[in-house]
Design a protein around this motif. Sequence first.
Motif, PDB file in Angstrom:
ATOM      1  N   GLN A 250       0.830  -1.191   0.000  1.00 17.12           N
ATOM      2  CA  GLN A 250       0.000   0.000   0.000  1.00 17.12           C
ATOM      3  C   GLN A 250       0.872   1.251   0.000  1.00 17.12           C
ATOM      4  N   GLY A 251       2.123   1.112   0.447  1.00 21.50           N
ATOM      5  CA  GLY A 251       3.016   2.258   0.474  1.00 21.50           C
ATOM      6  C   GLY A 251       3.238   2.851  -0.894  1.00 21.50           C
ATOM      7  N   TRP A 252       3.363   2.009  -1.924  1.00 20.47           N
ATOM      8  CA  TRP A 252       3.530   2.524  -3.288  1.00 20.47           C
ATOM      9  C   TRP A 252       2.390   2.096  -4.206  1.00 20.47           C
ATOM     10  N   GLY A 253       1.352   1.516  -3.620  1.00 16.29           N
ATOM     11  CA  GLY A 253       0.154   1.212  -4.383  1.00 16.29           C
ATOM     12  C   GLY A 253       0.388   0.185  -5.467  1.00 16.29           C
ATOM     13  N   SER A 254      -0.088   0.490  -6.668  1.00 21.96           N
ATOM     14  CA  SER A 254      -0.025  -0.456  -7.781  1.00 21.96           C
ATOM     15  C   SER A 254       1.311  -0.432  -8.506  1.00 21.96           C
ATOM     16  N   GLY A 255       2.114   0.613  -8.261  1.00 20.31           N
ATOM     17  CA  GLY A 255       3.393   0.736  -8.966  1.00 20.31           C
ATOM     18  C   GLY A 255       3.290   1.493 -10.277  1.00 20.31           C
ATOM     19  N   TYR A 256       2.063   1.904 -10.658  1.00 21.92           N
ATOM     20  CA  TYR A 256       1.871   2.679 -11.884  1.00 21.92           C
ATOM     21  C   TYR A 256       2.117   4.165 -11.615  1.00 21.92           C
ATOM     22  N   PRO A 257       2.753   4.877 -12.547  1.00 21.54           N
ATOM     23  CA  PRO A 257       2.992   6.310 -12.343  1.00 21.54           C
ATOM     24  C   PRO A 257       1.710   7.106 -12.130  1.00 21.54           C
TER      25      PRO A 257
END
Length: 344
Positions: A250-257
């Motif tokens: 959840q810290g960086w979510g999905s990894g999509y910009p």
Amino acid sequence: MDGIQPESQEIAQETPPEDVFLAPSIDESQILSGTSYAHYSPVPNAITTSSETSTECVLGVDEAGRGPVLGPMVYALLYLPLPLHRSLLADIHHFDDSKVLTPTVRSSLMQTLCTPSTDLYQNCGWATKVMSAKDISAGMLRPAGTFNLNAQAMDATIELIKGVFAKGVNVKEIYIDTIGSPATYQKKLERIFPTTQITVAKKADSLYPCVSAASVCAKVTRDAALEVCYQPYTQLHTYSDEEEPAVTTQGWGSGYPSDARCSTWLKNNIDPVFGWGNECRFSWGTAKDLLETKGIGMKVDWPVEEDEESMRVTDYFTAFSANEAKEGDELMNWFGTRVSEAIL
């Protein structure tokens, strides 16, 4: 380069679930070191590989994680006996494009596929190629000719299919979700696998159940790999006895910009010299902008020391300057120097 970005409503579907299934395709040491690797499941008991009575199979290929700036891209395939193609995958287990299925459903299907007592395990074989962010960037940024993402994807697909043939599986039909032009992609694969019927199509993950199942293998493997990538960052924080770490990814979510959680994490966790770790695709525009144009990254000049090993052969034949010639060649000046002025 930034790949295709999901719409805001799709980001939740692309975010790994809290309890994502860790499939056998997850090799934590390889993922954390930024190494690309392949994994092949055992050939299922329902498929015979004897040359005389081999089972005719259908095989599907799909990928997950083409567009994110964080985490690997994963290619996957799944194969099973031709007669079971639609009945087992579509009718019984309801496989569909992984982007349509919820993260929890995807994870559950993958767990069923990996459970020995199930019909999926007994009839289906599968394989994955985890393409690390580090290797993707190295290919796209290498100075002598770019190894673009489509070429890397093509190589991963060919490698996986060859690996299945090497196990003796009699693959009669192959279905693949396209990258680029379907016709061009299909012709190249037909030259490599001339005895197999190959279909490359757009939206193949919605048309052919074996491709749908492959997309689930790819997506669940990427979800778990993304969680593994985040583990070192959770270890940087200490928690009291009453506290528990938040859901890792959840810290960086999905990894999509396009995911605000991802872009915020990148900005807050950038190292001014090294940027980020092996989880980041430095060839993506999002990462380049933060490092080069936003003034966050530190400019570093790496001096190149010239020595004899780095000198060119022609350097040894460079003519002396006029001063060196006068001082260095005694025979030239033995009878005096040439008079350049007219004598009156």
